[in-house]
Scaffold this active site. Structure first.
Site, PDB file in Angstrom:
ATOM      1  N   LYS A  77       0.843  -1.209   0.000  1.00  0.00           N
ATOM      2  CA  LYS A  77       0.000   0.000   0.000  1.00  0.00           C
ATOM      3  C   LYS A  77       0.872   1.251   0.000  1.00  0.00           C
ATOM      4  O   LYS A  77       1.866   1.327   0.737  1.00  0.00           O
ATOM      5  CB  LYS A  77      -0.882  -0.032   1.247  1.00  0.00           C
ATOM      6  CG  LYS A  77      -1.901   1.093   1.350  1.00  0.00           C
ATOM      7  CD  LYS A  77      -2.722   0.938   2.631  1.00  0.00           C
ATOM      8  CE  LYS A  77      -3.845   1.937   2.751  1.00  0.00           C
ATOM      9  NZ  LYS A  77      -4.631   1.758   3.998  1.00  0.00           N
ATOM     10  N   SER A 152      -9.658   1.646   3.089  1.00  0.00           N
ATOM     11  CA  SER A 152      -8.795   2.380   2.179  1.00  0.00           C
ATOM     12  C   SER A 152      -7.761   1.530   1.445  1.00  0.00           C
ATOM     13  O   SER A 152      -7.253   1.960   0.415  1.00  0.00           O
ATOM     14  CB  SER A 152      -8.074   3.477   2.950  1.00  0.00           C
ATOM     15  OG  SER A 152      -7.212   2.905   3.919  1.00  0.00           O
ATOM     16  N   SER A 176      -9.657  -0.807   7.269  1.00  0.00           N
ATOM     17  CA  SER A 176      -9.128  -0.700   5.904  1.00  0.00           C
ATOM     18  C   SER A 176      -8.416  -1.919   5.349  1.00  0.00           C
ATOM     19  O   SER A 176      -8.080  -1.926   4.164  1.00  0.00           O
ATOM     20  CB  SER A 176      -8.188   0.492   5.803  1.00  0.00           C
ATOM     21  OG  SER A 176      -8.952   1.650   5.668  1.00  0.00           O
TER      22      SER A 176
END
Ligand code: GLN
Length: 492
Positions: A77, A152, A176
């Site tokens: 990420k 996210s 997330s």
């Protein structure tokens, strides 16, 4: 090639039926072919990945010892700092930013001889639940590209679901990792707060943020968790604990564990009936496996969303104050004809922050600045901290009675892209089942429990006492074994 688990990939690499270069090239080709449609990556480092793969192949040829993730292509990420690739948090504020160091998690991946393919998309600064607010546009759900992949860490989940990485690292502040895992039909784990070092994880809400793995199987989660967890002196909240052999633990018998559930959560009107039905079946399955089933009450759970949406923005407003146009990141052009009374320095701060941040990030900064302001601190922030403590105490007492709490990861299957983008409260309510684990600091995971009649994945959440990941993974694995779970890769 069988790419349905890290274990099978490891076997093929070890027997040399495939080289790490071939495997890496395979993923890179798939990214080139498919990712324009999914948007899971913000940056792909083909050259760096192939070079790393060659070095693993060379080590293997010489019979040198190899790390636990040797030759395995992984995505990360884009909120974790990387020296060799940009780190942007999907924000214009950090466009083109090159970190001078690697995050602890990234160092660990390198030490384990993993191949880092690239950086995945997210909601700007990890604030959101749909991977739509980033400055480079949304990621899409590989099972239906008109739907959200969650967020996210949506890019991470989508990259694993679409076979664009063998595993991924995401972060979870309020769900997330778990929510996108549920939406994309993959497994995801948020570890106990303090199990994985936050060094080099760009802070959203420091008391809640935790990095963790995505994978196609429960064993994949265990393998990656083993590689990234452990004490790190550079994070003052990193726990002084020994690393555990999680992959070994997943086959352990789970009877006579006690599995709890909260009837109120299953009967909530917002819960999709098919998700509810699957959960009821899961409870029966655990009963059949010899677990004791316990019905629980978590009385303060109903305050979890308001508590989270005070604590997280408060911390965010403080953490994001560093982006001022001067230290690093985006600096706005000065307006020569400015008619304001601000000094040039203040005008520069204002313009840079106004132009560098997107609207959701600004909303959080404003919320947090308000709840921390002198007049409202006691009424909001301090009160939220007290309620946070009560939520933790509910869990403490629940975990004297059960070993894991079973429930939904999300109330619904993935919603349409754009459906909640302009309605922040609706978006925040999506986090109903996930935020309390972060407030309490406990580990929680999401695993697929089948496909809804609308063709989209559904996730089962298991929460455990602090540091009970080994047990939680074993309980999750038993469920998959019992339903003869077969990992699914989109576009295969
Ligand atoms: N959806 C939650 C939020 O917007 C959780 C995000 C996260 O875990 N990073 O804050």
């Amino acid at each position: 090639m069988d790419l349905s688990s890290l274990q099978s990939i490891q076997k093929q690499l070890a027997s040399r039926s495939i080289s790490s270069r071939e495997l890496t090239q395979y993923y890179l080709d798939r990214i080139a072919k498919l990712d324009s449609n999914i948007g899971s990556y913000l940056h792909v480092d083909a050259e760096g990945a192939l070079k790393a793969a060659d070095s693993v192949d060379a080590k293997r040829a010489k019979g040198e010892s190899l790390g636990a993730l040797a030759g395995i292509p992984i995505s990360v990420k884009d909120i974790l700092c990387t020296r060799s690739m940009p780190t942007t948090c999907a924000s214009k504020m950090l466009d083109g930013y090159m970190s001078p160091f690697d995050a602890h998690v990234v160092e660990r991946l390198h030490q384990a001889d993993a191949i880092i393919l690239g950086k995945t998309n997210l909601d700007e600064f990890a604030m959101g639940g749909s991977t739509e607010t980033g400055y480079r546009g949304p990621s899409r759900n590989p099972w239906n590209v008109d739907r959200t992949c969650g967020g996210s860490s949506g890019g991470s989940a989508a990259s694993v679901a679409a076979g664009l990485a063998a595993a991924s690292i995401g972060t979870d502040t309020g769900g997330s990792i778990r929510q996108p895992a549920a939406f994309c039909g993959v497994c995801g784990l948020k570890p106990t707060y303090g199990r994985v070092s936050r060094y080099g994880l760009i802070a959203y809400a420091s008391s809640l943020d935790q990095a963790g793995p995505f994978g196609l199987t429960v064993r994949d989660l265990a393998i990656v968790l083993e590689a990234i967890s452990g004490h790190d002196h550079r994070d003052s909240t990193s726990l002084q604990i020994e690393n555990e052999p999680f992959a070994e633990a997943i086959e352990k018998p789970i009877a006579p564990y006690r599995v709890g559930f909260v009837p109120e959560h299953l009967d909530s009107p917002g819960l999709d009936p098919e998700i509810r039905q699957k959960l009821v079946e899961a409870i029966e399955l655990y009963r059949k496996l010899g677990c004791e089933i316990v019905s629980l009450d978590l009385p303060h759970h109903r305050f979890a969303i308001p508590t989270y949406y005070i604590v997280a923005p408060s911390e965010a407003s403080s953490n994001l104050s560093r982006y001022d146009g001067a230290h690093y990141g985006f600096r706005a052009e000065m307006d020569k004809n400015r008619g304001s009374a601000d000094s040039p320095l203040v005008a520069m701060y204002k313009r840079s922050r106004s132009q560098g941040f997107g609207s959701e990030v600004k909303r959080r900064i404003m919320l947090g600045t308000y709840t921390l302001s002198a007049g409202y601190y006691d009424a909001y922030y301090l009160k939220a901290l007290k309620v946070r403590r009560l939520i933790r105490q509910d869990y403490d007492s629940a975990f004297t009675r059960v070993d894991a709490i079973l429930g939904p990861t999300t109330p619904t299957t993935p919603f349409e892209l754009g459906a909640k983008k302009d309605d922040p409260v609706q978006m925040y309510l999506e986090d109903l089942y996930t935020v309390s684990a972060n407030l309490a600091g406990i580990p929680a995971l999401s695993i697929p429990m089948g496909t809804h009649s609308n063709g989209l994945p559904m996730g089962l959440q298991l929460q455990g006492a602090p540091l009970s990941e080994a047990k939680l993974l074993a309980i999750a694995n038993a469920y998959h074994r019992e339903i003869s779970y077969q990992p699914q890769i989109a576009f295969s």
